[in-house]
Design an enzyme around this catalytic site. Structure first.
Site, PDB file in Angstrom:
ATOM      1  N   SER A   1       0.789  -1.238   0.000  1.00 51.42           N
ATOM      2  CA  SER A   1       0.000   0.000   0.000  1.00 51.42           C
ATOM      3  C   SER A   1       0.816   1.281   0.000  1.00 51.42           C
ATOM      4  O   SER A   1       0.293   2.340  -0.319  1.00 51.42           O
ATOM      5  CB  SER A   1      -0.967   0.017   1.186  1.00 51.42           C
TER       6      SER A   1
ATOM      7  N   LYS B   1       0.512   4.738   6.718  1.00 53.38           N
ATOM      8  CA  LYS B   1      -0.050   5.565   5.640  1.00 53.38           C
ATOM      9  C   LYS B   1       0.554   6.955   5.720  1.00 53.38           C
ATOM     10  O   LYS B   1       1.253   7.307   6.656  1.00 53.38           O
ATOM     11  CB  LYS B   1      -1.576   5.672   5.753  1.00 53.38           C
TER      12      LYS B   1
END
Length: 185
Positions: free
Chosen positions: A39, A80
């Site tokens: 990701s 993230k």
């Protein structure tokens, strides 16, 4: 006999102090984490071993584009990038980030954006209002996070806004594998 006993006591004391220091450092200051999944490509790779700085947000707030580790569930932490801060309105249109109506460059994505053909999109268009909660601006004590691999990331688009108190800390340093050793932009 007494000298030998004193040496043992000194060693035991030293080991206890070292153990206490290690626990304090691990719980309150720094912790290791391993990147799990794609990701955050191209910035972070699956299997990168990193250090999480837990102290940075005890004395400050997240900044735009910080790479953070947060509790996504009771048992799972995610890595993230912070895109939106409290008070921001976020929108993506034609692979451009708009914060409060102003276009903002994302240099960490430029290499990927340059490789796209004309009819491809890297970050699908969305507005803050499209995210769970239907917010006009990001409320206090929350952030919007996205993975750098926008087409393969479970982030705020699915999870909603992230409460700042669920952020474990900031991560910028890869210590393993050795060929990737160093700081990340």
């Amino acid at each position: 006999m007494t000298k030998r006993r004193n040496e043992w006591l000194d060693w035991i004391k030293a080991l206890i102090v070292a153990a206490i220091l290690a626990i304090v450092i691990r719980v309150f200051l720094f912790a290791p984490i391993v990147v799990d999944g794609p990701s955050m490509l191209p910035t972070l790779e699956n299997g990168d071993h990193m250090i999480v700085n837990k102290f940075s947000y005890l004395v400050g707030e997240p900044s735009r584009f910080d790479i953070v580790v947060f509790h996504a569930t009771e048992t799972k932490d995610y890595i993230k990038r912070v895109i939106g801060l409290p008070g921001d309105h976020i929108e993506y249109k034609d692979d451009t980030l708009y914060v409060n109506g102003d276009p903002i460059e994302e240099p960490f994505l430029q290499e990927r954006l340059d490789r796209l053909s004309e009819n491809q999109s890297y970050t699908f268009d969305f507005r803050l209002q499209d995210i769970k909660g239907n917010y006009k601006t990001i409320p206090e004590n929350h952030v919007l996070v996205l993975g750098d691999n926008r087409n393969n990331s479970t982030d705020s688009r699915m999870l909603g806004l992230i409460p700042i108190d669920r952020i474990v800390g900031e991560t910028r340093f890869i210590y393993w594998p050795m060929e990737r050793f160093g700081f990340v932009d």
